[in-house]
Design an enzyme around this catalytic site. Structure first.
Site, short mmCIF file in Angstrom:
data_model
loop_
_atom_site.label_atom_id
_atom_site.label_comp_id
_atom_site.label_asym_id
_atom_site.label_seq_id
_atom_site.Cartn_x
_atom_site.Cartn_y
_atom_site.Cartn_z
CG ASP A 58 -2.22 0.93 0.82
OD1 ASP A 58 -2.09 1.59 -0.28
OD2 ASP A 58 -2.69 1.18 2.26
CB SER A 211 2.98 -3.52 3.28
OG SER A 211 2.62 -2.81 3.71
CG MET A 212 -1.97 -4.52 0.68
SD MET A 212 -3.47 -3.38 0.32
CE MET A 212 -2.76 -2.62 -0.77
CG ASP A 375 5.45 -4.64 11.07
OD1 ASP A 375 5.31 -3.82 11.61
OD2 ASP A 375 6.09 -4.65 9.48
CG HIS A 407 5.72 -2.21 7.94
ND1 HIS A 407 5.09 -2.82 7.68
CD2 HIS A 407 4.52 -1.63 6.54
CE1 HIS A 407 4.08 -3.49 5.92
NE2 HIS A 407 4.16 -2.34 6.29
#
Length: 432
Positions: A58, A211-212, A375, A407
């Site tokens: 994202d 991530s996403m 994270d 992250h």
């Protein structure tokens, strides 16, 4: 850029912490958060290497826009442009007042009659650089350090013998519309993977996601036949995957998220953040979050993962609930991907988990945040969702945590980069 915008940008640069925009590129070593300068050392190419496709998360793809609008939030906002311009990430636009123009261009319109979303009226947005790595390495064309994304991973692979556009490719997509736009994105993913496979002497591809991008790649792989996956995909290396969503999306929907820019009012960003189907898709899932444990506390009632209908009703944001209903079943059962998995994420970083609002704060002020493990963005219980596949598929699932790897900073973590290199330089014993 007009003189007015330049003055606003100058104001922002003067009040913002200098390190926010102009810190020297660094990588993070191990879990000790030790800064080390990137060393550009030419290495001898390994005798074998798997081609790589980078799939961002994202906010991990550049977006360009062209305008033909009849109205705008302020007189100084552009209503028309002759050509496409940089929309995301464009640091010049993330300043007070000008930010209103940016939000109006970024936000999506929801169409209840057919449960679809489109760009705002008079706004045309495209995703540049598909197949190349530039637009997923740097999110701002200026290469300001704040916009570094897959930069360190790509550079490390190039220094080890890879060639951008040949055996390391990028698969950017319009993250705002995911997963609504998968009918457009997935055929492009398929074509890119196949093209990369054939371009590299029939070597199977390693997908590196962040991530996403992990759940989106999972959804893509679940849509493909097993025979196709066996032929074209060697493995997936998923960094910081939110397999069960992230609790911080609850706060985003209620009172907005200022993206860590302290001069930005989160309420200004809230309309565009709420309008993204990807926000609804990444809300916490009851499969990995305790369905009886509240994530949001207010004086009138609390909200768990079972209370989304009431949650959106109380926010008077019906389209949020409709987008959630449309997306929640796509990966809720975490069907295994059917390829070898390397699931890597950080832990022991303070991560938003619950949000407590007073009557005065709900819904327009920021709450008291209660933190848990994770994270910094993805909660630990969500990041560990990949472990389910160990008992559900024949392909191996490797799992490793990196203490203190935040992250975003996991993308520049030296230990993680070495792990990736070990995977891509290992012989593909399963290659057809």
């Amino acid at each position: 850029m007009t003189g007015f915008r330049r003055r606003l940008l100058l104001f922002f640069l003067l009040v913002a912490p200098p390190t926010l925009l102009y810190a020297k590129p660094t990588v993070w070593e191990g879990g000790n958060n030790k800064h080390v300068q990137v060393k550009k050392q030419q290495q001898q190419p390994a005798p074998y290497r798997s081609p790589v496709v980078l799939i961002p998360g994202d906010g991990g793809s550049q977006l360009e826009a062209k305008l033909n609008k009849s109205s705008s939030p302020h007189y100084f906002c552009d209503k028309t442009t002759d050509d496409y311009f940089d929309l995301w990430l464009n640091i010049e636009l993330l300043v007070p007042y000008v930010l209103d123009c940016w939000v109006d261009n970024m936000k999506l319109l929801y169409h209840k009659e057919n449960n679809t979303v489109t760009n705002n009226v008079g706004v045309d947005i495209r995703v540049p650089g598909f197949g190349d790595t530039e637009t997923v390495e740097w999110l701002d064309v200026s290469h300001a350090s704040i916009s570094s994304y897959f930069t360190h991973i790509a550079e490390a692979l190039v220094q080890a013998g890879y060639t951008r556009g040949v055996d390391i490719r990028g698969a950017p997509y319009d993250f705002r519309m995911s997963p609504y736009r998968r009918d457009v994105d997935f055929p492009m993913f398929k074509q890119l993977i196949e093209e990369t496979y054939y371009k590299n002497s029939h070597s199977r591809v390693v997908l590196v996601t962040h991530s996403m991008g992990g759940p989106y790649a999972l959804l893509f792989l679940n849509s493909m036949e097993q025979g196709w996956k066996d032929k074209f995909v060697k493995s997936i290396i998923a960094l910081a995957g939110p397999w069960g969503g992230a609790a911080k999306t609850m706060r985003l929907y209620i009172s907005g998220d200022n993206l860590g820019i302290y001069v930005v009012n989160p309420l200004v960003l809230r309309p565009e953040q709420r309008s993204f189907p990807s926000s609804a898709w990444m809300m916490p899932y009851p499969s990995l979050f305790n369905p009886n444990e509240p994530l949001v506390f207010t004086p009138d009632r609390n909200y768990t993962v079972r209370d989304y209908a009431a949650f959106f009703q109380d926010l008077e944001y019906e389209q949020g609930w409709m987008m959630r209903r449309e997306t929640e079943g796509l990966i809720s059962d975490l069907t295994p991907p059917g390829v070898t998995v390397h699931c890597l994420h950080g832990n022991k970083v303070k991560t938003p988990y619950q949000f407590s609002y007073t009557a005065k704060e709900f819904p327009d002020l920021q709450p008291t945040t209660i933190y848990g493990d994770g994270d910094g963005t993805v909660n630990l219980n969500s990041a560990r969702g990949c472990l389910r596949w160990r008992e559900q598929q024949k392909q191996p699932v490797f799992y490793q945590t990196f203490e203190g790897a935040e992250h975003m900073k996991i993308l520049a973590n030296l230990t993680v980069i070495e792990y990736i290199k070990d995977v891509v330089f290992s012989p593909d014993v399963g290659e057809l």
